[in-house]
Design an enzyme around this catalytic site. Structure first.
Site, PDB file in Angstrom:
ATOM      1  N   HIS A   1      -9.312   0.636   5.567  1.00 55.79           N
ATOM      2  CA  HIS A   1      -7.993   0.865   6.175  1.00 55.79           C
ATOM      3  C   HIS A   1      -8.177   1.776   7.399  1.00 55.79           C
ATOM      4  CE1 HIS A   1      -3.896   2.269   6.762  1.00 55.79           C
ATOM      5  NE2 HIS A   1      -3.514   1.196   6.105  1.00 55.79           N
TER       6      HIS A   1
ATOM      7  N   GLU B   1      -6.625   4.236   8.418  1.00 49.36           N
ATOM      8  CA  GLU B   1      -6.521   5.674   8.142  1.00 49.36           C
ATOM      9  C   GLU B   1      -7.821   6.204   7.559  1.00 49.36           C
ATOM     10  OE1 GLU B   1      -2.921   5.425   5.831  1.00 49.36           O
ATOM     11  OE2 GLU B   1      -1.836   4.843   7.639  1.00 49.36           O
TER      12      GLU B   1
ATOM     13  N   GLY C   1       2.723   1.983  10.840  1.00 51.01           N
ATOM     14  CA  GLY C   1       3.628   3.109  10.631  1.00 51.01           C
ATOM     15  C   GLY C   1       4.354   3.547  11.895  1.00 51.01           C
TER      16      GLY C   1
ATOM     17  N   ASN D   1       0.861  -1.185   0.000  1.00 48.40           N
ATOM     18  CA  ASN D   1       0.000   0.000   0.000  1.00 48.40           C
ATOM     19  C   ASN D   1       0.898   1.236   0.000  1.00 48.40           C
ATOM     20  OD1 ASN D   1      -1.801   2.054   0.546  1.00 48.40           O
ATOM     21  ND2 ASN D   1      -2.316   1.363   2.617  1.00 48.40           N
TER      22      ASN D   1
ATOM     23  N   SER E   1       3.870  -2.415  10.405  1.00 48.56           N
ATOM     24  CA  SER E   1       5.331  -2.391  10.536  1.00 48.56           C
ATOM     25  C   SER E   1       6.002  -3.708  10.156  1.00 48.56           C
ATOM     26  CB  SER E   1       5.733  -1.967  11.956  1.00 48.56           C
ATOM     27  OG  SER E   1       5.248  -0.661  12.226  1.00 48.56           O
TER      28      SER E   1
ATOM     29  N   GLU F   1      -4.850  -5.466  10.962  1.00 54.11           N
ATOM     30  CA  GLU F   1      -3.861  -4.406  11.132  1.00 54.11           C
ATOM     31  C   GLU F   1      -4.108  -3.666  12.451  1.00 54.11           C
ATOM     32  OE1 GLU F   1      -2.110  -3.128   7.131  1.00 54.11           O
ATOM     33  OE2 GLU F   1      -3.879  -1.925   7.471  1.00 54.11           O
TER      34      GLU F   1
ATOM     35  N   LYS G   1       0.063   4.250  -0.168  1.00 58.98           N
ATOM     36  CA  LYS G   1      -0.594   5.420   0.442  1.00 58.98           C
ATOM     37  C   LYS G   1      -0.377   6.654  -0.447  1.00 58.98           C
ATOM     38  CE  LYS G   1       0.089   3.284   4.879  1.00 58.98           C
ATOM     39  NZ  LYS G   1       0.129   3.445   6.323  1.00 58.98           N
TER      40      LYS G   1
END
Ligand code: PEP
Length: 249
Positions: A93, A95, A173, A9, A213, A167, A11
């Site tokens: 996701h 985010e 991240g 991904n 990560s 996730e 992003k």
């Protein structure tokens, strides 16, 4: 036997030129192994489709509208994605959930929309740090799976090769990877949830990626867990060498 699947991904990273060079590097390094899905930004989809033509690499988008078409400035439809050669789409996701306020209800509509247009969703679920500390990991993930898949038949999930991605938000991240045991426990719980919702045949067939990560040096141990079928990779997929390291793991 479930095939491993590694998705990258990107992003909101890479200009068109930078993305092109990353794809060339990945193509040069990738020979055979797990299924690979590249998810660049919308603006790069068409050129990426051309660049990976004739290879085993598949193309994914990072989001999609739950609507067919119309006055929805800035949105991208399932038909548009299909028209440029997209086969997979990341939905839910963390985010999108946190920054763009996507709810399980919206995500469920998107999953249905993707399936109706012959796209394979990668449905992301995962708990926040607060939820983990409060011992709410299983209930949070279970609700996201149940509500995300509400009203979707076993046949649709199998025909469309739907992928789930666990996730943990606190691991995305941040450099804080879930331990293989922590990840395995949640993956096993997702399979129990799928068995309750559908049956064990479905639960044992769907692939569940871990994301958060993942790096070349921690991938092998994660992939060694019974219920982990690959990774959804953020930061480490922006560098061809580290993405290849994860693929090789
Ligand atoms: C992600 O955004 O899906 C992700 C897993 O990111 P990272 O690998 O950078 O933690």
């Amino acid at each position: 036997m479930r095939r491993y699947v590694i998705a990258g991904n990107w992003k909101m990273n890479k200009t068109l030129e930078e993305g092109h060079s990353l794809i060339q590097d990945i193509k040069n390094m990738y020979t055979t192994g797990p299924d690979i899905i590249i998810c660049p930004p919308f603006t790069h989809l068409e050129s990426t489709a051309k660049a990976i033509k004739g290879t085993a690499i598949k193309l994914g988008a990072q989001n999609m509208s739950e609507h067919n078409s119309g006055a929805l400035t800035g949105e991208i439809s399932a038909d548009m994605l299909v028209s440029v050669g997209v086969q997979y789409v990341i939905l839910g996701h963390s985010e999108r959930r946190a920054i763009f306020h996507e709810t399980n209800t919206t995500i469920n509509l998107k999953v249905k929309q993707a399936i109706a247009h012959d796209l394979s969703p990668i449905l992301c679920v995962g708990e926040t740090l607060e939820q983990r500390v409060a011992n709410d990991t299983f209930s949070c993930v279970e609700a996201q799976v149940k509500e995300g898949l509400l009203g979707i038949s076993k046949e649709s999930l199998l025909d469309q090769n739907v992928i789930l991605a666990y996730e943990p938000v606190w691991a995305i991240g941040t450099g804080k990877v879930a331990s293989p045991q922590q990840a395995q426990a949640v993956h096993a719980h997702i399979r129990r949830t799928l068995t309750d919702l559908y049956d064990s045949d479905l639960a044992q067939t769907l692939r569940i990626q871990y994301g958060g990560s993942v790096k070349p040096d921690n991938a092998k141990e994660l992939f060694g867990q019974t219920d982990i079928d690959g990774a959804l990779v953020g930061g480490a997929c922006l560098d061809a060498l580290s993405f290849a390291g994860i693929i090789n793991a």
